[in-house]
Design an enzyme around this catalytic site. Structure first.
Site, PDB file in Angstrom:
ATOM      1  CG  ASP A  28      59.837  46.026 -17.537  1.00  0.00           C
ATOM      2  OD1 ASP A  28      59.804  44.972 -18.199  1.00  0.00           O
ATOM      3  OD2 ASP A  28      60.868  46.715 -17.405  1.00  0.00           O
ATOM      4  CG  ASN A  76      57.628  45.282 -26.951  1.00  0.00           C
ATOM      5  OD1 ASN A  76      56.642  45.634 -26.316  1.00  0.00           O
ATOM      6  ND2 ASN A  76      58.849  45.322 -26.425  1.00  0.00           N
TER       7      ASN A  76
END
Ligand code: FPP
Length: 255
Positions: A28, A76
């Site tokens: 991330d 996503n």
């Protein structure tokens, strides 16, 4: 998913395990890395691929048998189309450019996640990577792509349900091991250590079933900055933990 792996117990006593067999990483912070430099998010993702290469090298050098990387989640798809396209393109590029080297290094590639809604070119690249490296025995690189844990569990339940309806399986025969065998991760040991970069303290639908007894290390560094030193820092933290798998500390058993 067996809760207490035998290598971690001796006569039922819990031992502290110094080195993880399986490390899974939530990569991330690519966007924030780019933003901090006034660059487009796409550059952050490209630098993220460099960090992927380094993480695979480090895992090999440190003898970590399984490395799972969360590259694209089932959620996503809700990002802007341009960014989704960029992430798809980076996966294709990574496989086209790096597959031969990974194979030469004896890395076995496995991909977890749904395949049905991926484009045919990506599906065939993923299959090519898995087929070419099937018999390799050094590091196992597991790429979580189009992966979501709830989706994985749902698909596993659908397959089990079909077997029950067809009379191939008795509901009573359903065990945690059997569920395990229907997951995308069948045959892969549960992650000993899950690392998340960028300071966020969430699991974000990653390996929910398999993480039952994982240790967690949350690191402030953004994914493109995750290097061998950061990897070793996470491993050091892991080595200081005592894993009890629901049992009690070995000192308490001894006393
Ligand atoms: C999270 O950062 C990262 C991702 C959603 C994708 C991770 C992908 C890569 C590292 C590159 C592709 C991988 C392979 C294996 C080829 P973010 O965009 O959410 O960052 P932010 O939270 O700072 O916005």
């Amino acid at each position: 998913m067996i809760p207490v792996p035998s290598r971690q117990t001796v006569s039922g006593k819990v031992m502290s395990v110094r080195s993880p067999e399986h490390v899974a990483i939530i990569m991330d912070g690519n966007g924030r890395w780019a933003k901090a430099r006034g660059l487009p998010r796409s550059i952050g993702h490209r630098r993220g691929v460099e960090a992927v290469r380094e993480a695979v090298r480090t895992a090999g050098a440190l003898g970590i048998r399984y490395l799972t990387l969360f590259a694209f989640s089932s959620e996503n798809w809700s990002r802007p189309a341009e960014e989704v396209g960029e992430l798809m393109g980076l996966l294709k590029l990574f496989i086209r450019r790096d597959l031969a080297d990974l194979h030469k290094e004896g890395v076995r590639v496995r991909v977890i996640g749904a395949r049905n809604n991926l484009s045919p070119d990506i599906r065939s690249l993923l299959e090519e990577a898995e087929n070419l490296t099937r018999n390799n025995t050094s590091t196992n690189l597991v790429i979580a792509f189009n992966y979501g844990a709830r989706d994985e569990v749902t698909r596993a339940m659908q397959r089990i349900g079909e077997k029950i309806v067809l009379g191939e399986l008795e509901p009573k025969a359903l065990t945690a091991e059997l569920i395990d065998a229907h997951m995308d991760t069948a045959g892969i040991p549960d992650p000993d250590l899950i690392i998340r970069t960028s300071g966020e303290l969430r699991l974000s639908n990653f390996l929910l079933w398999q993480a039952a007894y994982s240790e967690f290390v949350f690191m402030p560094c953004l994914w493109p900055d995750f290097d061998r030193k950061a990897f070793e820092e996470a491993l050091k933290d892991f080595a200081s933990r005592e894993r009890r798998f629901g049992s009690v500390s070995s000192c308490e058993i001894a006393s």
